[in-house]
Write an enzyme that holds these catalytic residues in place. Structure first.
Site, PDB file in Angstrom:
ATOM      1  N   LEU A 355     -23.280  23.470  22.180  1.00 54.28           N
ATOM      2  CA  LEU A 355     -24.016  24.111  21.105  1.00 54.28           C
ATOM      3  C   LEU A 355     -25.568  23.857  21.194  1.00 54.28           C
ATOM      4  CD1 LEU A 355     -21.688  23.308  17.840  1.00 54.28           C
ATOM      5  CD2 LEU A 355     -22.215  25.375  19.059  1.00 54.28           C
ATOM      6  N   GLY A 358     -29.040  17.385  20.943  1.00 54.51           N
ATOM      7  CA  GLY A 358     -29.848  16.899  19.707  1.00 54.51           C
ATOM      8  C   GLY A 358     -30.038  15.327  19.789  1.00 54.51           C
ATOM      9  N   GLY A 361     -27.991  13.043  22.373  1.00 51.51           N
ATOM     10  CA  GLY A 361     -26.683  13.526  23.131  1.00 51.51           C
ATOM     11  C   GLY A 361     -26.431  14.880  23.296  1.00 51.51           C
ATOM     12  N   VAL A 363     -24.396  18.613  22.060  1.00 47.14           N
ATOM     13  CA  VAL A 363     -23.442  18.639  21.077  1.00 47.14           C
ATOM     14  C   VAL A 363     -22.638  19.770  21.386  1.00 47.14           C
ATOM     15  CG1 VAL A 363     -23.381  19.238  18.513  1.00 47.14           C
ATOM     16  CG2 VAL A 363     -25.272  18.141  19.192  1.00 47.14           C
ATOM     17  N   LYS A 382     -20.674  15.543  18.604  1.00 47.44           N
ATOM     18  CA  LYS A 382     -22.055  14.995  19.115  1.00 47.44           C
ATOM     19  C   LYS A 382     -21.486  13.737  20.126  1.00 47.44           C
ATOM     20  CE  LYS A 382     -25.740  14.182  16.626  1.00 47.44           C
ATOM     21  NZ  LYS A 382     -26.765  13.508  15.848  1.00 47.44           N
ATOM     22  N   ASP A 479     -37.271  12.495  12.430  1.00 47.17           N
ATOM     23  CA  ASP A 479     -37.329  13.758  13.403  1.00 47.17           C
ATOM     24  C   ASP A 479     -37.053  14.775  12.770  1.00 47.17           C
ATOM     25  OD1 ASP A 479     -38.051  15.035  15.753  1.00 47.17           O
ATOM     26  OD2 ASP A 479     -36.040  14.376  16.505  1.00 47.17           O
TER      27      ASP A 479
END
Ligand SMILES: *[C@@H]1O[C@H](CO)[C@@H](O)[C@H](O)[C@H]1NC(C)=O
Ligand SMILES: *[C@@H]1O[C@H](CO)[C@@H](O)[C@H](O)[C@H]1NC(C)=O
Ligand SMILES: *[C@@H]1O[C@H](CO)[C@@H](O)[C@H](O)[C@H]1NC(C)=O
Ligand SMILES: *[C@@H]1O[C@H](CO)[C@@H](O)[C@H](O)[C@H]1NC(C)=O
Ligand SMILES: *[C@@H]1O[C@H](CO)[C@@H](O)[C@H](O)[C@H]1NC(C)=O
Ligand SMILES: *[C@@H]1O[C@H](CO)[C@@H](O)[C@H](O)[C@H]1NC(C)=O
Ligand SMILES: *[C@@H]1O[C@H](CO)[C@@H](O)[C@H](O)[C@H]1NC(C)=O
Ligand SMILES: *[C@@H]1O[C@H](CO)[C@@H](O)[C@H](O)[C@H]1NC(C)=O
Ligand SMILES: *[C@@H]1O[C@H](CO)[C@@H](O)[C@H](O)[C@H]1NC(C)=O
Length: 681
Positions: A355, A358, A361, A363, A382, A479
């Site tokens: 996907l 992020g 690591g 996802v 994740k 973030d």
């Protein structure tokens, strides 16, 4: 440890509650919409693809007659938000009966050929297959059509003849996992035209007898009573095709330039036998579970951290044991998964399931099969990369945070797995992906109408307020950016990626402490003071949120410069300039056309500028942000020129307030990217 004893007692209580709550009755569940309201019904209904509510009706595909171009190759689904149980778990022979009646209008303009059609749908989840426009009716697509794993049954109202399999361009059909109907009935002989010249409402009744397994469809013009004889009548054991827990709703699609029509559902009622069973006490248990004091969880986690530290030099399988034992202790610990299960769910972490990347690591998307009723659940996995030394600490930091934080606009952890040094967290899968995709990918941007944009910002603001204020310990996100805002099927926003989140109770945690090279935030979203202090604060979160706010309203990235009369401006400076020149409205995303609320846009833009104040202490706090977005507080006063950021003394982080009113007209107009636009270049 008396607290741990208390936990055990609480646990015992849950089980007592479980045993006592086992009611068993069979009353129908009733849902009924006489009119659809965009304000009140968007939580009880789930929208997919191109569907919306407009003019008090479900528009399964877009509702416009003035611009037929916007009707080409559309597809959508709308579901009631809760699934219904279709047969009993304890007795295989007890099946739910249901009745549904609805009023539909498949409108077409005199110069349109009708096409393609609408369907009443029973489906395993609230998703929609990609590219299910045209002949696929929002039901299947070229690759999924006919596949038994679709687990859908539908009644189609088809206005387009497909030469290979349709009898005509005006029929209904019973469809199982396919747009090729198992049974069709032409409507011409019954004096019904689905999409006639001139707008016509039709009433439909679909009923299913759980004992005889007879599915019947009745139809007539609006106002006519239900006919005595069904148009379509077919015996079908739903259990053979659909999931025990299934969603009810509608799907529709339009075709290419000549085959278009509107697909409106004006009223809908649905009555399904309610098969109440033992398992219904689960929600009660969860409700109580959340009440466990966070201190307890923290305590256990500190235990984990402590043991982990001691074993740091040990081999990884030893560590694995420590994880397993300690983590299983957590009262609120979500399900632990076997590595094998996750490997299977992600197709061995296959590239096609990826996907994105992020935090720390990669996802992946995963599909889990829950055994009892065979429902497939989509999750996001994740994976914390092993070769990064920080991996495990990040994992633990993330765990510490997420188990304490519960808010409907924060992404939810569903489970975890630790195996031979591999750390995995399972999250709710967000079918609509991240916000940035919708803002920038051409095929997506029209899904973000003004109302959705406003709601997304309100959602994120409420999550931020929760992080900053509503928990006993302040938490900074660190973030905040569009790619960390995920959207569920209903476009509700969830703030994700707590990889960088860390509790700040004593102000000690900092970027420097994390030992990261440089500032981990993303440029354009990072507050200027962070470059000096290296520290994230609630105020720097607010700065990031300001950037997101401008981004969502303007449809432009804070990272890319804007060329305006041969000057390159950052997004903030550009908006500030337009504001000064009295034309802040020009900043609004032009793709919205006039389809936005002028006051709201202005409020958000001013708030975005206020949050972008170079001086941290001058920015509004999350609480005020929520009130301004909610309209209970007026928009902030914003000076015509962006104040200059100066950092007077490298070692005195709190002495900056006196600089707040200094203007910087010269800097703004002469250079695009000056020292005041930290992080843009
Ligand atoms: C369900 O709703 C329909 C339509 O409003 C009504 O006629 C019916 O009596 C209701 N049934 C129950 C059990 O409430
Ligand atoms: C469905 O409607 C029929 C006829 O109106 C009624 O007899 C039956 O009880 C209804 N069943 C359910 C589950 O509502
Ligand atoms: C059909 O839908 C599935 C699920 O959304 C998707 O993975 C697949 O790519 C689609 N196939 C085509 C041909 O678009
Ligand atoms: C049916 O769908 C499943 C799951 O998406 C897939 O694994 C399988 O290959 C498909 N079968 C066919 C015949 O396409
Ligand atoms: C319906 O059609 C599908 C595919 O065309 C087929 O697999 C299935 O057996 C049919 N079911 C019935 C009840 O006719
Ligand atoms: C069909 O409908 C039209 C108008 O709705 C009506 O005038 C006509 O009598 C109907 N014909 C039959 C056979 O019912
Ligand atoms: C269709 O039904 C709706 C809701 O009852 C009504 O407002 C509308 O006027 C009807 N349209 C036609 C063409 O009859
Ligand atoms: C459902 O089917 C059973 C068995 O055929 C029958 O006894 C019952 O009356 C039916 N129920 C309805 C509401 O038609
Ligand atoms: C429109 O779709 C039909 C069938 O779906 C196809 O035969 C035709 O070529 C398409 N026309 C255009 C202009 O794409």
């Amino acid at each position: 440890m008396s607290i741990n004893v208390a936990v055990i007692i609480l646990f015992t209580l849950f089980h007592l509650v479980d045993i006592q709550a086992a009611p068993s009755s069979s009353r129908p569940k009733n849902i009924s919409f006489d009119v659809f309201d965009q304000k009140t019904d968007t939580s009880s209904l789930k929208f997919q693809g191109d569907s919306t509510i407009v003019s008090g009706a479900l528009q399964i595909t877009p509702d416009t007659i003035s611009n037929p171009d916007l009707l080409i190759n559309k597809f959508g689904r709308v579901f009631y938000s809760e699934p219904f149980k279709l047969w009993s778990s304890s007795d295989d022979n007890v099946h739910a009966s249901f009745n549904s009646s609805f009023l539909i209008n498949l409108h077409r303009q005199p110069n349109w050929n009708a096409g393609e059609g609408l369907a009443f749908l029973i489906a395993p989840d609230i998703s929609i297959p990609a590219a299910s426009f045209g002949q696929w009716l929002g039901l299947t697509n070229a690759s999924t059509n006919g596949n038994q794993s679709n687990r859908i049954v539908a009644i189609e109202f088809d206005t387009e003849k497909q030469d290979d399999y349709d009898p005509d361009d005006n029929h209904i059909g019973l469809n199982i996992n396919s747009v090729i109907s198992n049974k069709t009935v032409s409507l011409g002989v019954h004096n019904i035209t689905l999409s006639p010249q001139g707008s016509t409402n039709h009433s439909v009744w679909v009923q299913y007898n759980g004992s005889s397994k007879l599915m019947e469809v009745y139809m007539g013009k609006q106002g006519e009573p239900k006919p005595d004889k069904p148009l379509l009548s077919e015996t079908i054991n739903l259990k053979d095709y659909v999931n025990q827990q299934s969603y009810f709703g509608f799907a529709a699609s339009t075709g290419n330039n000549t085959e278009i029509e509107l697909h409106c559902v004006l009223k809908w009622s649905l009555e399904v036998d309610d098969l109440k069973e033992e398992s219904d006490s689960i929600s009660l248990k969860i409700g109580l579970g959340v009440g466990v004091p966070a201190g307890v969880i923290l305590l256990v986690l500190f235990g984990v951290l402590y043991v982990k530290k001691r074993r740091r030099k040990g081999r990884s399988d030893e560590e694995s044991n420590v994880f397993d034992k300690s983590l299983s202790w957590l009262p609120e610990m979500p399900k632990e998964f076997k590595y094998k299960e996750i490997k299977k769910a992600t197709n061995n972490f296959h590239e096609s399931m990826r996907l994105g990347e992020g935090g720390f690591g990669i996802v992946y998307k995963g599909i889990l099969n829950i055994k009892d009723d065979n429902t497939a659940t989509e999750i996001a996995v994740k994976q914390f990369s092993r070769d990064r030394i920080k991996g495990k600490d990040d994992f633990l930091a993330e765990l510490t945070i997420i188990y304490r934080l519960r808010h409907k606009h924060l992404s939810l952890c569903e489970g975890w797995c630790y195996d031979k040094g591999k750390l995995l967290l399972l999250y709710d899968f967000m079918p609509n992906g991240s916000l940035d995709k919708h803002l920038y990918e051409a095929s997506n941007h029209n899904t973000l109408n003004w109302e959705r944009r406003y709601k997304i910002l309100a959602d994120v603001a409420s999550a931020l307020r929760y992080l900053h204020n509503e928990y006993d310990q302040k938490v900074v996100h660190r973030d905040l950016k569009a790619s960390n805002i995920l959207l569920d099927s209903d476009y509700n926003a969830r703030l994700s990626d707590f990889g960088l989140a860390r509790a700040i109770d004593d102000g000690r945690s900092s970027y420097a402490e994390l030992g990261l090279a440089g500032v981990p935030g993303t440029r354009g979203y990072v507050a200027p003071e962070c470059f000096h202090t290296g520290r994230a604060t609630p105020e720097s979160d607010v700065f990031g949120f300001g950037a997101v706010m401008l981004e969502v309203v303007c449809g432009r990235s804070p990272v890319t410069g804007i060329d305006h009369h041969q000057h390159l401006y950052s997004l903030v400076d550009w908006v500030w300039m337009l504001y000064r020149e009295g034309k802040i409205q020009e900043a609004v995303d032009e793709r919205l056309g006039n389809e936005y609320v002028v006051d709201e846009a202005e409020r958000l833009l001013l708030l975005g500028l206020a949050c972008s104040h170079p001086i941290a202490s001058e920015r509004p706090q999350a609480q005020a942000i929520c009130q301004i977005i909610g309209g209970t507080m007026s928009a902030p006063h914003v000076p015509p020129f962006k104040p200059t950021f100066t950092w007077p003394l490298m070692d005195a982080p709190s002495s900056s307030t006196t600089q707040s009113t200094v203007n910087s007209a010269a800097t703004l107009s002469s250079k695009g990217f000056s020292a005041t636009n930290m992080g843009d270049e």
